[in-house]
Design a protein around this motif. Sequence first.
Motif, mmCIF file in Angstrom:
data_model
loop_
_atom_site.group_PDB
_atom_site.id
_atom_site.type_symbol
_atom_site.label_atom_id
_atom_site.label_comp_id
_atom_site.label_asym_id
_atom_site.label_seq_id
_atom_site.Cartn_x
_atom_site.Cartn_y
_atom_site.Cartn_z
ATOM 1 N N LEU A 1 0.868 -1.126 0.079
ATOM 2 C CA LEU A 1 0.119 0.060 0.042
ATOM 3 C C LEU A 1 0.928 1.228 0.071
ATOM 4 C CD1 LEU A 1 -2.619 -0.847 2.744
ATOM 5 C CD2 LEU A 1 -2.893 -1.074 0.239
ATOM 6 N N ILE B 1 0.612 4.530 2.438
ATOM 7 C CA ILE B 1 -0.232 4.312 3.832
ATOM 8 C C ILE B 1 0.846 3.813 4.897
ATOM 9 C CG2 ILE B 1 -2.201 3.295 4.923
ATOM 10 C CD1 ILE B 1 -3.359 3.266 1.814
ATOM 11 N N LYS B 2 0.990 4.322 6.050
ATOM 12 C CA LYS B 2 1.961 3.720 6.809
ATOM 13 C C LYS B 2 1.490 2.501 7.965
ATOM 14 C CE LYS B 2 4.348 7.243 5.211
ATOM 15 N NZ LYS B 2 4.807 6.819 3.847
ATOM 16 N N GLN C 1 -0.129 4.197 10.516
ATOM 17 C CA GLN C 1 -1.407 4.677 10.472
ATOM 18 C C GLN C 1 -2.550 3.942 10.437
ATOM 19 O OE1 GLN C 1 -0.863 6.463 6.578
ATOM 20 N NE2 GLN C 1 -2.748 7.626 6.369
ATOM 21 N N ILE C 2 -2.223 2.653 9.891
ATOM 22 C CA ILE C 2 -3.354 1.575 9.784
ATOM 23 C C ILE C 2 -3.897 1.257 11.513
ATOM 24 C CG2 ILE C 2 -3.855 -0.884 9.547
ATOM 25 C CD1 ILE C 2 -3.433 0.025 6.882
ATOM 26 N N LEU D 1 -5.808 4.497 12.575
ATOM 27 C CA LEU D 1 -7.076 4.236 11.966
ATOM 28 C C LEU D 1 -8.075 3.130 12.349
ATOM 29 C CD1 LEU D 1 -6.138 5.153 8.424
ATOM 30 C CD2 LEU D 1 -7.515 6.714 9.824
ATOM 31 N N MET D 2 -7.455 2.182 12.767
ATOM 32 C CA MET D 2 -8.252 1.288 13.532
ATOM 33 C C MET D 2 -8.765 1.608 14.889
ATOM 34 S SD MET D 2 -6.229 -2.366 12.999
ATOM 35 C CE MET D 2 -6.324 -3.269 11.290
ATOM 36 N N ASP E 1 5.632 2.681 4.207
ATOM 37 C CA ASP E 1 4.510 2.314 3.487
ATOM 38 C C ASP E 1 4.386 0.753 3.597
ATOM 39 O OD1 ASP E 1 4.536 4.666 2.549
ATOM 40 O OD2 ASP E 1 4.937 4.404 0.788
ATOM 41 N N VAL E 2 2.922 0.361 4.145
ATOM 42 C CA VAL E 2 2.639 -1.054 4.438
ATOM 43 C C VAL E 2 3.106 -2.183 3.275
ATOM 44 C CG1 VAL E 2 0.861 -2.658 4.836
ATOM 45 C CG2 VAL E 2 0.662 -0.248 5.617
ATOM 46 N N SER F 1 4.599 -8.018 9.747
ATOM 47 C CA SER F 1 3.446 -7.030 9.757
ATOM 48 C C SER F 1 2.112 -7.522 9.547
ATOM 49 C CB SER F 1 3.836 -6.195 8.452
ATOM 50 O OG SER F 1 2.789 -5.874 7.660
ATOM 51 N N GLN G 1 -0.737 -6.538 12.234
ATOM 52 C CA GLN G 1 -2.059 -5.851 11.896
ATOM 53 C C GLN G 1 -3.343 -6.800 12.644
ATOM 54 O OE1 GLN G 1 -2.456 -4.403 7.971
ATOM 55 N NE2 GLN G 1 -0.403 -4.979 7.701
ATOM 56 N N GLN H 1 -6.146 -5.752 15.407
ATOM 57 C CA GLN H 1 -7.556 -6.082 15.145
ATOM 58 C C GLN H 1 -8.320 -6.666 16.090
ATOM 59 O OE1 GLN H 1 -7.808 -7.616 10.994
ATOM 60 N NE2 GLN H 1 -9.756 -7.452 10.990
ATOM 61 N N GLU I 1 -6.087 -4.349 -3.248
ATOM 62 C CA GLU I 1 -5.659 -3.269 -2.244
ATOM 63 C C GLU I 1 -6.972 -2.874 -1.421
ATOM 64 O OE1 GLU I 1 -3.394 -0.199 -3.800
ATOM 65 O OE2 GLU I 1 -2.175 -1.626 -4.895
ATOM 66 N N TYR J 1 -7.931 -5.778 0.615
ATOM 67 C CA TYR J 1 -6.809 -5.865 1.883
ATOM 68 C C TYR J 1 -7.540 -4.899 3.100
ATOM 69 C CZ TYR J 1 -2.593 -6.085 4.124
ATOM 70 O OH TYR J 1 -1.229 -6.116 4.963
ATOM 71 N N LEU J 2 -7.631 -3.688 2.773
ATOM 72 C CA LEU J 2 -8.142 -2.843 3.679
ATOM 73 C C LEU J 2 -9.376 -3.002 4.115
ATOM 74 C CD1 LEU J 2 -6.556 0.472 2.261
ATOM 75 C CD2 LEU J 2 -5.984 -0.443 4.485
ATOM 76 N N ARG K 1 -9.435 -5.675 6.857
ATOM 77 C CA ARG K 1 -9.111 -4.971 8.291
ATOM 78 C C ARG K 1 -10.132 -4.173 8.961
ATOM 79 N NH1 ARG K 1 -5.157 -8.424 7.992
ATOM 80 N NH2 ARG K 1 -3.384 -7.848 7.134
ATOM 81 N N PHE L 1 -12.091 -1.778 7.322
ATOM 82 C CA PHE L 1 -12.355 -0.322 6.751
ATOM 83 C C PHE L 1 -13.430 -0.387 5.443
ATOM 84 C CE2 PHE L 1 -7.868 -0.125 8.046
ATOM 85 C CZ PHE L 1 -7.906 1.038 8.771
ATOM 86 N N LEU M 1 -8.103 6.151 1.471
ATOM 87 C CA LEU M 1 -6.785 6.154 1.859
ATOM 88 C C LEU M 1 -5.794 5.878 0.965
ATOM 89 C CD1 LEU M 1 -7.208 3.490 5.067
ATOM 90 C CD2 LEU M 1 -5.709 5.580 4.916
ATOM 91 N N ILE M 2 -6.272 5.066 0.049
ATOM 92 C CA ILE M 2 -5.213 4.693 -1.115
ATOM 93 C C ILE M 2 -5.130 5.806 -1.945
ATOM 94 C CG2 ILE M 2 -5.012 3.108 -3.380
ATOM 95 C CD1 ILE M 2 -6.795 1.136 -1.760
ATOM 96 N N GLY N 1 -2.826 8.024 -0.236
ATOM 97 C CA GLY N 1 -1.421 7.478 -0.273
ATOM 98 C C GLY N 1 -0.653 7.746 -1.396
#
Lengths: 245, 365
Positions: free
Chosen positions: A90, A93-94, A97-98, A101-102, A125-126, A138, A142, A146, B315, B318-319, B322, B324, B332-333, B336
């Motif tokens: 990604l 997107i760090k 950050q994930i 944001l969660m 970046d992820v 990683s 995550q 979660q 992508e 994938y999010l 999680r 989203f 987000l993408i 980014g």
Amino acid sequence: MLIVENLWVEVEGEKVLKGINLRIKSGETHVLFGPNGAGKSSLFFAIMGFSKYRVVEGRIIFKERDITYLPPHERARLGLGISFQRPPSLRGIKLYQIGKLMGREDRKIQEYAKLLSLNGLLYRDVNLGFSGGEMKRSEIFQLLLQGPDLALIDEPESGVDVVNIDLIAEAIKRLLQKDRPILERKRSGIIITHTGFILEKVKADRGHLLMDGKIVCSGNPEEMFNEIKLKGYKECVKCWKKTLS
Amino acid sequence: MLEKDIILKEREVLERVGFVLDEKQRSGSFVLLDNEEIASNYTEGLTFYSMGKAVKEIKGVKEKLWTLVPEDKDKWTRKAASGPPRGYFIHVAKGVKVEKPLQACFLIATSRMTQTTHNLIILEDGAELYIINGCATASYINAGLHIGITEIFVGKGAFLSYTMIHDWASQVEVRPRTGVYVQEGGKFVSNYITIKESRLTQSYPEAIVERNGAAQFASLVFAPPNSLYDLGARIYLNGEGARGEIISRAISGGGKVYSKGHLIGNAPGIKAHMSCDGLLLNSQGSIVAIPELEANHPEVEMSHEAAVGKIAEEEIEYLMSRGFSPEEAKSLIIKGFLDPKILGLPPALEAEVNKTIEMIGEGSL
Ligand SMILES: Nc1ncnc2c1ncn2[C@@H]1O[C@H](COP(=O)(O)OP(=O)(O)OP(=O)(O)O)[C@@H](O)[C@H]1O
Ligand SMILES: [Mg+2]
């Protein structure tokens, strides 16, 4: 927790799962074995609800709810989580950050990062340019953030060095509440493995052998793995055929 | 100087393009309000005049105009040349490193008006400056024409970072014409960021780079429906060891984007690279990447890469896995993809640009 009933799944017009039946109770850990291309990852993707993996027959029940046609994010919000065998990158997107944001606190993010020794990756970046082992860590990171009730863990140890396998095993144990007595464990997991390394460290309750889109044998995971190691997948199937007749 | 009614009223518009009313955060401020110049300077070693004043009071300024951009280049330059020059004149003395960014804003406040600017920036040897230049229309305006001539001289070993944030109204046409000269060991960085549609933006700045100098043009573009962005950059790498880079990230939400670039290697040991990345959010829009490499010397290293497509479903999912939502994932993408980190800005300016990107991310869906 999870009931998969006669699940048939198509990818790009090809049938990859042909009538899967699976039942996982709360607090249980199952292991999935099977040769390359058998359909193990596809089963995870179908359970998670990825659009390419089209259910043509059967259903998936999670926490007493039929989720067969729910989109992935709703399944995730119900308590399903997955760690990918090969996650996408990604850009921009760090990893940190994930976590934010969660809705996780800094403290938790730092704690899990430390547990998996990936502090250095938090501001990258992820998955972008991550090494094989870094990617696996990683992914588990995550999942920890979660905290799903059912974790689908796809080959967590492939390509990971011996030191990092220990870290990953510790993290998975934590994820699956292995520190608690069985009856107090709420979280369940399914782990795909080829190497069995993870079995030495994370105790599993039941194993399944997947071949050509079907579960052909189920039993004690360690015994099954030893059998496969000694005689290969085919012999394991013969044993299953014997039990049938 | 910033107490003018219209400036106070349009504060939000200005802040969206990085222009702050708190003058302590900046080394100088300039506003071109329609065609009226308002300038103020708070820093030693930095001369910051309105162009009207500069041509009258500073020797040699008038002669420098139209030396990097030809006066008769096209009908827009001729139009700009037909009136008195308005804009800013910036001069940084030898070796002076201006710490705080200098801010400028071109604001169109009268409907259907033609705003022309002519700006001259001179950095003497070893000088350093960051400029953040916003372009915007007052909130009640929807049409206009902006012609901007900018000529930039970067001295030996000097460094100029020039960031432009655009936030034009839907019926505005924008025609910047820019020429840059980078002397030995100097470095010029241009960042071009657009927030909203403008009917038509056409820009193709040119830079000449001498020995061991460097020029970089980066652009982050979001093109909503009914907008056309025709953007490019040309870098002449004339001196040994000169470097050039063009980075373009474009997203079409229905508009059309041309992302062009022309790198010309005229000397040994030069290095040049161009990358164009495009994301198409729907089938109304289009992105055309046209990279050109021209090597006129055997010992050059020049390359380009271009990738255009839609957001990868993988992508997004994938999010989603999680937790989203698809909208959150896409946003987000997109954010980014327009990562301001690629611009290498100082933290304060990066934060400013980040705000802009946030808005693009939110508004894009
Ligand atoms: N997205 C896809 N597009 C095309 N074919 C796919 C896709 N996903 C899976 N397949 C095919 O489905 C079959 C099962 O693949 P899957 O990834 O589930 O295997 P696996 O059991 O996880 O194998 P491995 O042990 O190699 O990871 C393979 O033949 C694979 O090529
Ligand atoms: Mg797999």
